[in-house]
Design a protein around this motif. Structure first.
Motif, PDB file in Angstrom:
ATOM      1  N   VAL A 250       0.828  -1.209   0.000  1.00 15.29           N
ATOM      2  CA  VAL A 250       0.000   0.000   0.000  1.00 15.29           C
ATOM      3  C   VAL A 250       0.858   1.253   0.000  1.00 15.29           C
ATOM      4  CG1 VAL A 250      -1.622   1.367   1.361  1.00 15.29           C
ATOM      5  CG2 VAL A 250      -1.999  -1.089   1.074  1.00 15.29           C
ATOM      6  N   LEU A 251       1.852   1.278   0.884  1.00 14.05           N
ATOM      7  CA  LEU A 251       2.649   2.490   1.072  1.00 14.05           C
ATOM      8  C   LEU A 251       3.753   2.658   0.030  1.00 14.05           C
ATOM      9  CD1 LEU A 251       2.998   2.266   4.973  1.00 14.05           C
ATOM     10  CD2 LEU A 251       1.383   3.646   3.650  1.00 14.05           C
ATOM     11  N   TRP A 252       4.321   1.532  -0.433  1.00 13.05           N
ATOM     12  CA  TRP A 252       5.486   1.595  -1.324  1.00 13.05           C
ATOM     13  C   TRP A 252       5.074   1.471  -2.784  1.00 13.05           C
ATOM     14  CZ3 TRP A 252      10.426  -1.814  -0.205  1.00 13.05           C
ATOM     15  CH2 TRP A 252      11.458  -1.427  -1.070  1.00 13.05           C
ATOM     16  N   PHE A 253       4.204   0.464  -3.066  1.00 14.25           N
ATOM     17  CA  PHE A 253       3.837   0.194  -4.450  1.00 14.25           C
ATOM     18  C   PHE A 253       2.465   0.740  -4.830  1.00 14.25           C
ATOM     19  CE2 PHE A 253       6.731  -3.381  -3.313  1.00 14.25           C
ATOM     20  CZ  PHE A 253       7.751  -3.081  -4.205  1.00 14.25           C
ATOM     21  N   ALA A 254       1.794   1.418  -3.874  1.00 13.61           N
ATOM     22  CA  ALA A 254       0.467   1.989  -4.117  1.00 13.61           C
ATOM     23  C   ALA A 254      -0.533   0.932  -4.577  1.00 13.61           C
ATOM     24  CB  ALA A 254       0.558   3.119  -5.143  1.00 13.61           C
ATOM     25  N   GLU A 255      -0.452  -0.254  -3.969  1.00 19.29           N
ATOM     26  CA  GLU A 255      -1.360  -1.336  -4.318  1.00 19.29           C
ATOM     27  C   GLU A 255      -2.656  -1.221  -3.513  1.00 19.29           C
ATOM     28  OE1 GLU A 255       2.074  -4.706  -5.303  1.00 19.29           O
ATOM     29  OE2 GLU A 255       0.914  -4.808  -3.428  1.00 19.29           O
ATOM     30  N   GLY A 256      -3.670  -1.908  -3.970  1.00 19.33           N
ATOM     31  CA  GLY A 256      -4.947  -1.937  -3.266  1.00 19.33           C
ATOM     32  C   GLY A 256      -5.459  -3.355  -3.151  1.00 19.33           C
ATOM     33  N   PRO A 257      -6.639  -3.526  -2.554  1.00 21.40           N
ATOM     34  CA  PRO A 257      -7.444  -2.457  -1.957  1.00 21.40           C
ATOM     35  C   PRO A 257      -6.923  -2.052  -0.578  1.00 21.40           C
ATOM     36  CG  PRO A 257      -8.543  -4.559  -1.698  1.00 21.40           C
ATOM     37  CD  PRO A 257      -7.313  -4.831  -2.513  1.00 21.40           C
ATOM     38  N   ARG A 258      -6.799  -0.762  -0.367  1.00 23.96           N
ATOM     39  CA  ARG A 258      -6.238  -0.239   0.872  1.00 23.96           C
ATOM     40  C   ARG A 258      -7.099  -0.601   2.079  1.00 23.96           C
ATOM     41  NH1 ARG A 258      -2.595   4.159   0.120  1.00 23.96           N
ATOM     42  NH2 ARG A 258      -3.264   4.995   2.134  1.00 23.96           N
ATOM     43  N   ARG A 259      -8.418  -0.457   1.929  1.00 21.80           N
ATOM     44  CA  ARG A 259      -9.320  -0.672   3.071  1.00 21.80           C
ATOM     45  C   ARG A 259      -9.206  -2.102   3.604  1.00 21.80           C
ATOM     46  NH1 ARG A 259     -14.683  -2.352   3.601  1.00 21.80           N
ATOM     47  NH2 ARG A 259     -15.790  -1.446   5.402  1.00 21.80           N
ATOM     48  N   THR A 260      -9.216  -3.085   2.702  1.00 25.47           N
ATOM     49  CA  THR A 260      -9.131  -4.487   3.125  1.00 25.47           C
ATOM     50  C   THR A 260      -7.812  -4.760   3.837  1.00 25.47           C
ATOM     51  OG1 THR A 260     -10.525  -5.212   1.286  1.00 25.47           O
ATOM     52  CG2 THR A 260      -9.117  -6.878   2.315  1.00 25.47           C
ATOM     53  N   ARG A 261      -6.742  -4.225   3.315  1.00 25.34           N
ATOM     54  CA  ARG A 261      -5.430  -4.480   3.907  1.00 25.34           C
ATOM     55  C   ARG A 261      -5.304  -3.842   5.286  1.00 25.34           C
ATOM     56  NH1 ARG A 261      -1.030  -4.841  -0.941  1.00 25.34           N
ATOM     57  NH2 ARG A 261      -2.369  -5.907  -2.419  1.00 25.34           N
ATOM     58  N   ILE A 262      -5.859  -2.674   5.429  1.00 23.09           N
ATOM     59  CA  ILE A 262      -5.793  -1.999   6.729  1.00 23.09           C
ATOM     60  C   ILE A 262      -6.646  -2.736   7.761  1.00 23.09           C
ATOM     61  CG2 ILE A 262      -6.390   0.110   7.979  1.00 23.09           C
ATOM     62  CD1 ILE A 262      -5.620   1.663   5.424  1.00 23.09           C
ATOM     63  N   ILE A 263      -7.837  -3.180   7.358  1.00 23.43           N
ATOM     64  CA  ILE A 263      -8.695  -3.943   8.275  1.00 23.43           C
ATOM     65  C   ILE A 263      -8.005  -5.243   8.672  1.00 23.43           C
ATOM     66  CG2 ILE A 263     -10.859  -5.223   8.482  1.00 23.43           C
ATOM     67  CD1 ILE A 263     -12.162  -3.111   6.701  1.00 23.43           C
ATOM     68  N   ALA A 264      -7.407  -5.928   7.685  1.00 23.89           N
ATOM     69  CA  ALA A 264      -6.694  -7.175   7.976  1.00 23.89           C
ATOM     70  C   ALA A 264      -5.554  -6.928   8.956  1.00 23.89           C
ATOM     71  CB  ALA A 264      -6.164  -7.787   6.681  1.00 23.89           C
ATOM     72  N   ALA A 265      -4.848  -5.813   8.771  1.00 26.08           N
ATOM     73  CA  ALA A 265      -3.741  -5.470   9.673  1.00 26.08           C
ATOM     74  C   ALA A 265      -4.248  -5.242  11.092  1.00 26.08           C
ATOM     75  CB  ALA A 265      -3.016  -4.228   9.160  1.00 26.08           C
ATOM     76  N   VAL A 266      -5.390  -4.596  11.221  1.00 30.33           N
ATOM     77  CA  VAL A 266      -5.967  -4.349  12.549  1.00 30.33           C
ATOM     78  C   VAL A 266      -6.352  -5.667  13.217  1.00 30.33           C
ATOM     79  CG1 VAL A 266      -7.936  -3.359  13.770  1.00 30.33           C
ATOM     80  CG2 VAL A 266      -6.783  -2.030  11.994  1.00 30.33           C
ATOM     81  N   ILE A 267      -6.956  -6.585  12.440  1.00 28.40           N
ATOM     82  CA  ILE A 267      -7.349  -7.887  12.990  1.00 28.40           C
ATOM     83  C   ILE A 267      -6.111  -8.652  13.457  1.00 28.40           C
ATOM     84  CG2 ILE A 267      -8.311 -10.158  12.410  1.00 28.40           C
ATOM     85  CD1 ILE A 267     -10.238  -8.701  10.519  1.00 28.40           C
ATOM     86  N   VAL A 268      -5.067  -8.640  12.638  1.00 26.55           N
ATOM     87  CA  VAL A 268      -3.832  -9.328  13.009  1.00 26.55           C
ATOM     88  C   VAL A 268      -3.226  -8.688  14.262  1.00 26.55           C
ATOM     89  CG1 VAL A 268      -1.451  -9.761  12.300  1.00 26.55           C
ATOM     90  CG2 VAL A 268      -3.326 -10.219  10.731  1.00 26.55           C
ATOM     91  N   ALA A 269      -3.276  -7.371  14.333  1.00 20.08           N
ATOM     92  CA  ALA A 269      -2.750  -6.671  15.527  1.00 20.08           C
ATOM     93  C   ALA A 269      -3.488  -7.107  16.788  1.00 20.08           C
ATOM     94  CB  ALA A 269      -2.852  -5.159  15.331  1.00 20.08           C
ATOM     95  N   ILE A 270      -4.808  -7.283  16.666  1.00 19.60           N
ATOM     96  CA  ILE A 270      -5.602  -7.771  17.794  1.00 19.60           C
ATOM     97  C   ILE A 270      -5.142  -9.171  18.191  1.00 19.60           C
ATOM     98  CG2 ILE A 270      -7.910  -8.494  18.538  1.00 19.60           C
ATOM     99  CD1 ILE A 270      -9.008  -6.218  16.748  1.00 19.60           C
TER     100      ILE A 270
END
Length: 280
Positions: A250-270
Motif C-alpha cells: 500500500v505504502l510503497w507500491f500503491a497497491e490496493g485495496p487499501r481498506r481491506t489491507r488496513i482492516i486485515a492489519a488491525v485484525i492481526v494486531a488484535i
C-alpha cells in the motif's frame, strides 16, 4: 514468551516482508529462487565454520528439513502457475500457524493456553482475509488447493526445524547446516539455467542475493526463537510478515485495496495482542 523473543519474531516477520518486497518483479522466478538459496548458503558456511556441527541427533532433522524445503520451492512454483498470488500466499501463510500449532501438540507435546489459540486463529483469519473476493472465481478455487498444499509444507518444515534445533545442542550449527544444504537448490537451478543467469542484469542478481541474505537472517531469528517459545505462537507471529508485506504494498507500491489491507492489519494486531496477553 519473553518480551525480547516476542520482539525478535516480529522483527523477523518484518525482514521476511522486506525481502519479499525487494524481489518483487525481479524477473525469472526460478533464478530468483536460486539466488535466494545462494544468500542462504553463504552465511550458512560462516555459521558452520564458527559453530561446527550440531549433535548427531539433529542430523535426521537437517536431512528432513532439506527435503521438505526442496518440496516447498517446487510446490510454491507450481502453486503460482495454477493460482493467483493474491490467493496462494495469504491462504498458505494464514493456514500455516494453525497447522503448526496442531502439529506441535502431537509431535512436540506443546499445550497452549486458550487465549493463545484465540490469538493464533485471529492472526490466521486476518491474514487469509487478504484473499478477499478472489475466492469467488474458479481460478481461485484451483489456487486454493495449491495454497493448502503449500501450507502443509510450511507447517512440516516449521515443525521439523523447531524440534531439530532444540535437540541439536548447537542452534548456530543447526542453522548453518540447513542453510548450507540449500547448495543442492543452487546447483539444480543454475545447472540448467546458466545462460539465463548470464543474461540477467547485475541489479537483478544483486536484488536476489540481498533478498537471500535478508531471508536467511529472518529465518535464523525465527529458529532461535523456537528454542525459547512454543512453535505455534512463534509461527503465528512470524506469519504477520504477510500483513507487513501488504502494508508495504500500500505504502510503497500503491497497491490496493487499501481498506481491506488496513482492516486485515488491525485484525492481526488484535491477534498479536491476544497472544502477548496469553503469555506462554
Amino acid at each position: 514468551m519473553s518480551v525480547g523473543i516476542f520482539l525478535i519474531v516480529l522483527f523477523a516477520a518484518l525482514l521476511h516482508a522486506f525481502w519479499n518486497a525487494i524481489v518483487k518483479g525481479a524477473g525469472d522466478r526460478a533464478l530468483v529462487f536460486g539466488l535466494l538459496a545462494v544468500g542462504h548458503v553463504v552465511p550458512g558456511l560462516g555459521l558452520v565454520l564458527y559453530y561446527g556441527a550440531p549433535d548427531p541427533a539433529a542430523i535426521p532433522f537437517v536431512i528432513a528439513s532439506t527435503v521438505i524445503h526442496w518440496a516447498y520451492y517446487v510446490l510454491l512454483n507450481m502453486a503460482y502457475r495454477t493460482g493467483d498470488l493474491s490467493v496462494v500466499y495469504p491462504v498458505a501463510r494464514g493456514l500455516a500457524p494453525i497447522l503448526i500449532a496442531i502439529g506441535a501438540l502431537f509431535w512436540a507435546d506443546e499445550h497452549l493456553p486458550m487465549m493463545a489459540w484465540v490469538g493464533i486463529l485471529t492472526v490466521s483469519g486476518g491474514i487469509m482475509m487478504l484473499a478477499g473476493q478472489a475466492f469467488k472465481s474458479q481460478i481461485a478455487r484451483t489456487g486454493l488447493i495449491a495454497a493448502v498444499g503449500v501450507a502443509v509444507v510450511i507447517a512440516s518444515y516449521s515443525i521439523v526445524d523447531g524440534i531439530g534445533i532444540r535437540v541439536s545442542g548447537n542452534p548456530g550449527g543447526y542453522i548453518g547446516w540447513i542453510f548450507v544444504a540449500e547448495i543442492f537448490v543452487v546447483l539444480y537451478v543454475f545447472g540448467t539455467r546458466w545462460t539465463r543467469l548470464r543474461a540477467m542484469s547485475a541489479r537483478a542478481i544483486g536484488i536476489g542475493l540481498v533478498g537471500g541474505l535478508v531471508s536467511s537472517a529472518a529465518y535464523g531469528l525465527v529458529l532461535l526463537a523456537k528454542t525459547e517459545a512454543p512453535l505455534g505462537i512463534v509461527s503465528a507471529l512470524r506469519e504477520t510478515s504477510v500483513i507487513f508485506a501488504a502494508l508495504i504494498g500500500v505504502l510503497w507500491f500503491a497497491e490496493g485495496p487499501r481498506r481491506t489491507r488496513i482492516i486485515a492489519a488491525v485484525i492481526v494486531a488484535i491477534g498479536i495482542g491476544t497472544i502477548a496477553s496469553a503469555g506462554g
